[in-house]
Design a protein around this motif. Structure first.
Motif, short mmCIF file in Angstrom:
data_model
loop_
_atom_site.label_atom_id
_atom_site.label_comp_id
_atom_site.label_asym_id
_atom_site.label_seq_id
_atom_site.Cartn_x
_atom_site.Cartn_y
_atom_site.Cartn_z
N GLN A 99 50.40 29.71 39.24
CA GLN A 99 50.46 28.31 39.71
C GLN A 99 50.05 28.19 41.17
N TYR A 100 50.53 29.12 42.01
CA TYR A 100 50.24 29.02 43.45
C TYR A 100 49.22 30.07 43.90
N ASP A 101 48.58 30.72 42.95
CA ASP A 101 47.46 31.62 43.24
C ASP A 101 47.82 32.79 44.17
N TYR A 102 48.89 33.51 43.83
CA TYR A 102 49.27 34.70 44.61
C TYR A 102 48.40 35.88 44.21
N GLU A 103 48.21 36.81 45.16
CA GLU A 103 47.40 38.00 44.87
C GLU A 103 48.23 39.16 44.34
N GLN A 104 49.39 39.41 44.98
CA GLN A 104 50.08 40.67 44.70
C GLN A 104 51.56 40.58 45.09
N VAL A 105 52.38 41.25 44.30
CA VAL A 105 53.79 41.38 44.66
C VAL A 105 54.16 42.85 44.46
N VAL A 106 54.80 43.42 45.48
CA VAL A 106 55.17 44.84 45.40
C VAL A 106 56.69 44.95 45.47
N PHE A 107 57.28 45.62 44.50
CA PHE A 107 58.73 45.87 44.51
C PHE A 107 58.94 47.27 45.07
N CYS A 108 59.74 47.37 46.11
CA CYS A 108 59.96 48.66 46.78
C CYS A 108 61.40 49.09 46.54
N GLN A 109 61.60 50.29 46.04
CA GLN A 109 62.94 50.76 45.69
C GLN A 109 63.10 52.19 46.18
N ASP A 110 64.21 52.47 46.86
CA ASP A 110 64.46 53.83 47.32
C ASP A 110 65.95 54.12 47.18
#
Ligand SMILES: NC(=O)C1=CN([C@@H]2O[C@H](COP(=O)(O)OP(=O)(O)OC[C@H]3O[C@@H](n4cnc5c(N)ncnc54)[C@H](O)[C@@H]3O)[C@@H](O)[C@H]2O)C=CC1
Ligand SMILES: CC(C)CC(=O)C(=O)O
Length: 367
Positions: A9-20
């Motif tokens: 809908q809002y034209d996002y490129e990328q989402v990264v989930f970071c877990q440690d």
């Protein structure tokens, strides 16, 4: 939340989930749009009610950065990170270093900096793992804490908004109600106090309130009272969405001008305050001082050059108000148009010359 639907809908490129596991890092890096350049936006550390709330905050803030950077004339796209946790209890060195490695993994697509809940010391830890971080200690040739510069930009933008509402940009004698007296608002209070404005402040942190009362003679009110106080200007400087159905009917101010990101809960609230004749200085235009300052590091940081650009926030606020009056549209719509037009201009000009030239030159270098 249906995440792909939202991204589409809002034209996002990328989402990264970071877990440690070791450090307890749980972070979301959202990259909205990199048409203008690498996505630059801060890292917020906050205790969220739910993972969904954290994701939504990261997404909304990242999109805001696309518009902020475009409207400020920067060659940068929009991104933002949220780290889930209590900044007073949950921080550790490993966490910021683990996060720094995730930022490094993006290889320059995303550059970070401070936001609510993070400090220069945290950025220094991230810098142990990556160069894609700004707002680190000045000893590294960096610009340091962006908050005082953000505050100066807000102060200048507030004057421009005051001019439109009251016929003069002087803030002497004006009553300014400030919500949240953290890093940015503390410096903002100083500028306002020096100009002779009267301050009403609130914060959920008692110490922050006391400091403003003692140093700037501010009057303190409870957090829920701030919306309804008699004042000329409401300055939201805490978190977002405080201009909403509950607060708008309480507002006495003729100007809304503050540092918080995403001040309008929904766009219709921008329409509502426009109809009420309130002059709204769009959040991402008025609070761009910090990002303008850290972005200057990409050219080899120069304080004078950065501040000269921050000064232009006054003109940008004047411009959105002018477009708003001319076209009979709310100021937030005028600002969005300004940002979107710039992105489209650059997108088109780039596609005309970049690709082939770049390929030829890189082939030439490898021979
Ligand atoms: N630091 C910067 O350079 C920039 C900050 N901003 C935005 O400006 C706002 C303030 O940022 P900072 O001053 O850096 O953060 P900060 O964390 O130093 O200050 C925020 C203050 O708001 C208070 N607060 C939170 N919820 C509240 C509530 N419901 N009522 C009253 N007070 C409340 C907090 O206790 C804190 O003192 C944020 O929305 C941030 O995203 C935007 C651009 C740049
Ligand atoms: C704190 C700034 C340096 C960048 C940012 O995230 C913002 O302007 O909201």
């Amino acid at each position: 939340m249906e995440i792909f639907k939202y991204l589409e809908q809002y034209d996002y490129e990328q989402v990264v989930f970071c877990q440690d596991n070791q450090s307890g890092l749980k972070a979301i890096i959202a990259i909205h749009d990199t048409t203008l350049g690498p996505a630059l936006g801060g890292t917020r550390m906050w205790t969220y009610e739910s993972e969904e709330a954290a994701i939504e905050d990261a997404l909304r803030l990242a999109k805001g950065m696309t518009y902020k950077n475009a409207a400020a004339g920067l060659n940068l796209g929009g991104g933002k990170t949220v780290i889930i946790g209590d900044p007073r209890k949950d921080k550790n060195e490993e966490m910021f270093r683990a996060f720094g490695r995730y930022v490094q993994g993006l290889n320059g697509r995303y550059i970070t900096a401070e936001d609510v809940g993070t400090t220069v010391a945290d950025m220094d830890l991230i810098h142990e793992e990556t160069d894609y971080v700004t707002g680190i200690s000045p000893a590294f040739g960096s610009s340091g804490n962006p908050s005082p510069v953000t505050a100066y930009g807000v102060y200048r933008g507030m004057k421009a908004a005051a001019k439109a509402a009251f016929g003069s940009d002087s803030l002497e004698g004006k009553v300014v109600a400030i919500q949240g007296v953290g890093n940015v608002a503390y410096s903002l209070c100083r500028h306002l106090h020096e100009e002779g404005a009267q301050l009403i402040v609130t914060d959920i942190n008692r110490e922050a309130v006391n400091r403003a009362v003692e140093e700037f003679g501010a009057r303190a009110v409870d957090p829920n009272e701030i919306y309804g106080v008699e004042c000329d200007i409401y300055a939201p400087c805490a978190l977002g969405a405080t201009v909403n159905d509950d607060t708008i009917p309480q507002l006495k101010a003729r100007v809304i001008a503050g540092s918080a990101n995403n001040q309008l809960k929904e766009t219709r609230h921008g329409d509502l305050i426009h109809e009420m004749g309130i002059v709204y200085a769009p959040d991402y235009v008025i609070n761009a001082g910090g990002v303008i300052n850290v972005a200057d590091e990409l050219y080899g940081y120069n304080y004078e050059r950065a501040m000269k650009k921050v000064e232009t926030i006054y003109n940008s606020i004047e411009k959105v108000i002018e477009i708003s009056k001319r076209d009979g549209i709310p100021t937030y719509v005028a600002a969005d148009r300004m940002a979107e037009e710039r992105i489209e201009r650059i997108r088109n000009s780039r596609s005309q010359f970049l690709q082939n030239g770049h390929n030829i030159l890189s082939r030439r270098r490898t021979r």
